[in-house]
Design an enzyme around this catalytic site. Structure first.
Site, PDB file in Angstrom:
ATOM      1  N   ARG A  48      12.159 -47.851  95.324  1.00  0.00           N
ATOM      2  CA  ARG A  48      11.773 -46.463  95.035  1.00  0.00           C
ATOM      3  C   ARG A  48      10.468 -46.123  95.751  1.00  0.00           C
ATOM      4  NH1 ARG A  48      13.703 -42.015  93.541  1.00  0.00           N
ATOM      5  NH2 ARG A  48      14.599 -42.778  91.631  1.00  0.00           N
ATOM      6  N   ILE A  62       2.991 -43.906  88.990  1.00  0.00           N
ATOM      7  CA  ILE A  62       4.021 -44.252  88.006  1.00  0.00           C
ATOM      8  C   ILE A  62       5.228 -44.868  88.721  1.00  0.00           C
ATOM      9  CG2 ILE A  62       5.460 -43.440  86.111  1.00  0.00           C
ATOM     10  CD1 ILE A  62       3.602 -41.111  85.707  1.00  0.00           C
ATOM     11  N   PRO A  63       5.121 -46.131  89.115  1.00  0.00           N
ATOM     12  CA  PRO A  63       6.269 -46.766  89.761  1.00  0.00           C
ATOM     13  C   PRO A  63       7.427 -46.946  88.789  1.00  0.00           C
ATOM     14  CG  PRO A  63       4.513 -48.369  89.409  1.00  0.00           C
ATOM     15  CD  PRO A  63       3.971 -47.035  88.996  1.00  0.00           C
ATOM     16  N   HIS A  64       8.627 -46.719  89.292  1.00  0.00           N
ATOM     17  CA  HIS A  64       9.840 -46.848  88.495  1.00  0.00           C
ATOM     18  C   HIS A  64      10.990 -47.155  89.433  1.00  0.00           C
ATOM     19  CE1 HIS A  64       9.315 -42.678  89.737  1.00  0.00           C
ATOM     20  NE2 HIS A  64      10.622 -42.549  89.727  1.00  0.00           N
ATOM     21  N   GLY A  65      12.106 -47.527  88.872  1.00  0.00           N
ATOM     22  CA  GLY A  65      13.251 -47.927  89.680  1.00  0.00           C
ATOM     23  C   GLY A  65      14.059 -46.754  90.208  1.00  0.00           C
TER      24      GLY A  65
END
Length: 145
Positions: A48, A62-65
């Site tokens: 991502r 805000i790292p997320h998949g």
């Protein structure tokens, strides 16, 4: 099973990462440790980030998949890591990395609550000044409502 998306055990008041990739790994490791994701989720977080920056402003990323990684999410949860020294996030200074795993679309409500907190510079300063994970949890408590 705990229904809160964020507990004190998921908050690190002094992160050890010095690069964006290390910070994503640090945030992802917390989500894995609390049983919110499988070990495959981290690769989707990194994927991502390669597609588009998760920098949000006010020292926050805000790292997320990716959508393809949704099967690696076991339950909705957050990880929250604060850094003493800013991390270079594509030319932006990041002091807070909030890893997010949202089960069945649950991440949108969580994201909006984080965005509200970080839209207020006074609240961001309180998080920068907080002396413990317990204090940070108190400041972030709305994410669990």
């Amino acid at each position: 099973m705990n229904e809160n998306v964020l507990d004190q055990s998921q908050i690190v008041s002094a992160g050890s990462a010095s690069t964006k990739e290390e910070a994503i790994r640090e945030a992802g490791a917390i989500l894995l440790e609390v049983g919110a994701v499988t070990d495959g989720y981290l690769a989707f977080m990194l994927e991502r980030e390669a597609m588009t920056s998760t920098y949000m402003g006010n020292f926050l990323a805000i790292p997320h998949g990716t959508n393809e990684g949704k099967d690696t999410i076991l339950r909705s949860a957050l990880s929250f890591v604060r850094y003493a020294a800013p991390i270079d996030w594509d030319g932006n200074e990041v002091r807070f990395v909030v890893g997010i795993a949202g089960k069945e679309g649950g991440h949108m409500d969580i994201l909006s609550k984080i965005a509200i907190i970080f839209s207020d510079e006074h609240e961001v300063q309180k998080l920068l000044d907080a002396d413990s994970a317990a204090t940070m949890l108190e400041l972030l408590g709305d994410v669990n409502e």
